[in-house]
Design an enzyme around this catalytic site. Structure first.
Site, PDB file in Angstrom:
ATOM      1  N   TYR A  65       1.083  -1.107  -0.108  1.00  0.00           N
ATOM      2  CA  TYR A  65      -0.112  -0.136  -0.035  1.00  0.00           C
ATOM      3  C   TYR A  65       0.994   1.247   0.045  1.00  0.00           C
ATOM      4  O   TYR A  65       0.568   2.137  -0.714  1.00  0.00           O
ATOM      5  CB  TYR A  65      -0.813   0.059   1.067  1.00  0.00           C
ATOM      6  CG  TYR A  65      -1.808   1.176   1.431  1.00  0.00           C
ATOM      7  CD1 TYR A  65      -2.903   1.438   0.700  1.00  0.00           C
ATOM      8  CD2 TYR A  65      -1.603   2.170   2.104  1.00  0.00           C
ATOM      9  CE1 TYR A  65      -3.883   2.386   0.834  1.00  0.00           C
ATOM     10  CE2 TYR A  65      -2.338   3.135   2.474  1.00  0.00           C
ATOM     11  CZ  TYR A  65      -3.545   3.272   1.758  1.00  0.00           C
ATOM     12  OH  TYR A  65      -4.226   4.305   1.968  1.00  0.00           O
TER      13      TYR A  65
ATOM     14  N   LYS B  76       0.821   4.391  -2.997  1.00  0.00           N
ATOM     15  CA  LYS B  76       0.549   5.538  -2.525  1.00  0.00           C
ATOM     16  C   LYS B  76       1.825   6.498  -2.791  1.00  0.00           C
ATOM     17  O   LYS B  76       1.538   7.377  -3.229  1.00  0.00           O
ATOM     18  CB  LYS B  76       0.114   5.616  -1.294  1.00  0.00           C
ATOM     19  CG  LYS B  76      -1.298   4.735  -0.987  1.00  0.00           C
ATOM     20  CD  LYS B  76      -2.284   5.395  -1.869  1.00  0.00           C
ATOM     21  CE  LYS B  76      -3.792   4.951  -1.392  1.00  0.00           C
ATOM     22  NZ  LYS B  76      -4.873   5.542  -2.309  1.00  0.00           N
TER      23      LYS B  76
END
Length: 302
Positions: free
Chosen positions: A171, A175
């Site tokens: 993640y 991002k």
């Protein structure tokens, strides 16, 4: 409401729940016509058979707004093209793209499987790129035809992408990639009348209310700082004509707080004027670190 986005056509991906739903409702309340995209999956990306996009459209229409649902996979080039075509066929144009869709599959790095890495990178990073590419193609064609748009892209990064987050290597990487993609897109698309910015929100969603249960808990009374609706006012403003002078920026937003993330910057160099020998560099690195600010801590680090 002020009608800040009156008649602007807005796509919001991952708009069936949480922050995306709040964005869709907020844009509609300011007069925008909204394409509500959500494929309808569980927190880990597995199929659920639910139709949250249609439910949000019904909410908007009940409040007097205008919206249509779309259930295409935004991380698929064909699906992303269909999404943009939904806006064009339904409302005749596209003014704003809000990339928000995503899910998590959290693991410590030594336990993170290849499929878990690939799935999260795909839905977040490719799921930003594919709609952006499709929308940018439309806006470029409009600009070349002499109809320069006043178009906006708002991407969704995260504090995990800016600083890192223990247990979220996939993640965090996705991002961080979104933040980098935002900078490149802002530089490339400005000539076509497109601004590109990103937000790093902190709010209560399906992804955060379990991992950060105590922080995300609803208060018994008073201002709910973690309500997803707190994030949307900035996104709506960034999607408006008023934000024309703002591009290539990443904003952190939480509760009533808005700040501008500073990002990587060039530090002062030590220049020998020739190639370094490996053994010479220990004191050089020590000097560079001594003269630099301490890095912000990684989320979840002890």
């Amino acid at each position: 409401m002020t009608g800040l986005c009156k008649d602007r056509v807005v796509i919001v991906t991952g708009a069936g729940r949480g922050i995306g739903r709040a964005h869709a409702l907020a844009f509609a309340a300011e007069g925008a016509r909204v394409v509500v995209n959500d494929v309808g999956v569980a927190l880990d990306g597995s199929a659920t058979g639910e139709g949250p996009a249609a439910q949000v459209v019904a909410e908007i229409e009940k409040r007097g707004g205008v919206a249509v649902a779309n259930t295409d996979d935004v991380a698929d080039f064909g699906g992303a093209g269909n999404l943009v075509n939904t806006a064009l066929e339904s409302f005749g144009r596209l003014d704003v793209l809000v990339n928000n869709a995503g899910f998590v599959r959290d693991r410590m790095l030594v336990n993170l499987g290849e499929d878990e890495w690939d799935a999260v990178i795909r839905v977040h990073l490719k799921g930003h790129f594919a709609p952006l590419r499709s929308a940018a193609g439309y806006w470029r064609a409009e600009a070349k035809a002499g109809r320069v748009p006043s178009a906006r892209v708002i991407n969704t990064s995260s504090g995990a992408g800016l600083l890192g987050s223990v247990g979220q290597g996939n993640y965090s990487a996705a991002k961080a990639g979104i933040a980098g993609l935002t900078l490149v897109a802002a530089a490339e698309l400005g000539r076509y009348g497109v601004t590109v910015n990103a937000i790093a929100p902190s709010a209560r969603t399906r992804m955060t209310e379990e991992v950060f249960a105590e922080t995300m808990a609803r208060p018994d009374s008073g201002f709910d700082a973690m309500a997803p609706e707190n994030i949307s006012p900035l996104v709506v403003w960034l999607g408006s004509a008023e934000s024309a002078g703002v591009t290539g920026r990443v904003f952190e937003v939480e509760g009533g707080k808005v700040s501008l993330a500073q990002g990587w910057r060039h530090g002062p160099p030590v220049d020998k004027g020739a190639r370094w020998e490996p053994g010479e560099l220990g004191p050089v690195v020590e000097k560079l670190i001594a003269g630099a600010a301490e890095p912000e801590p990684v989320y979840g680090a002890n």
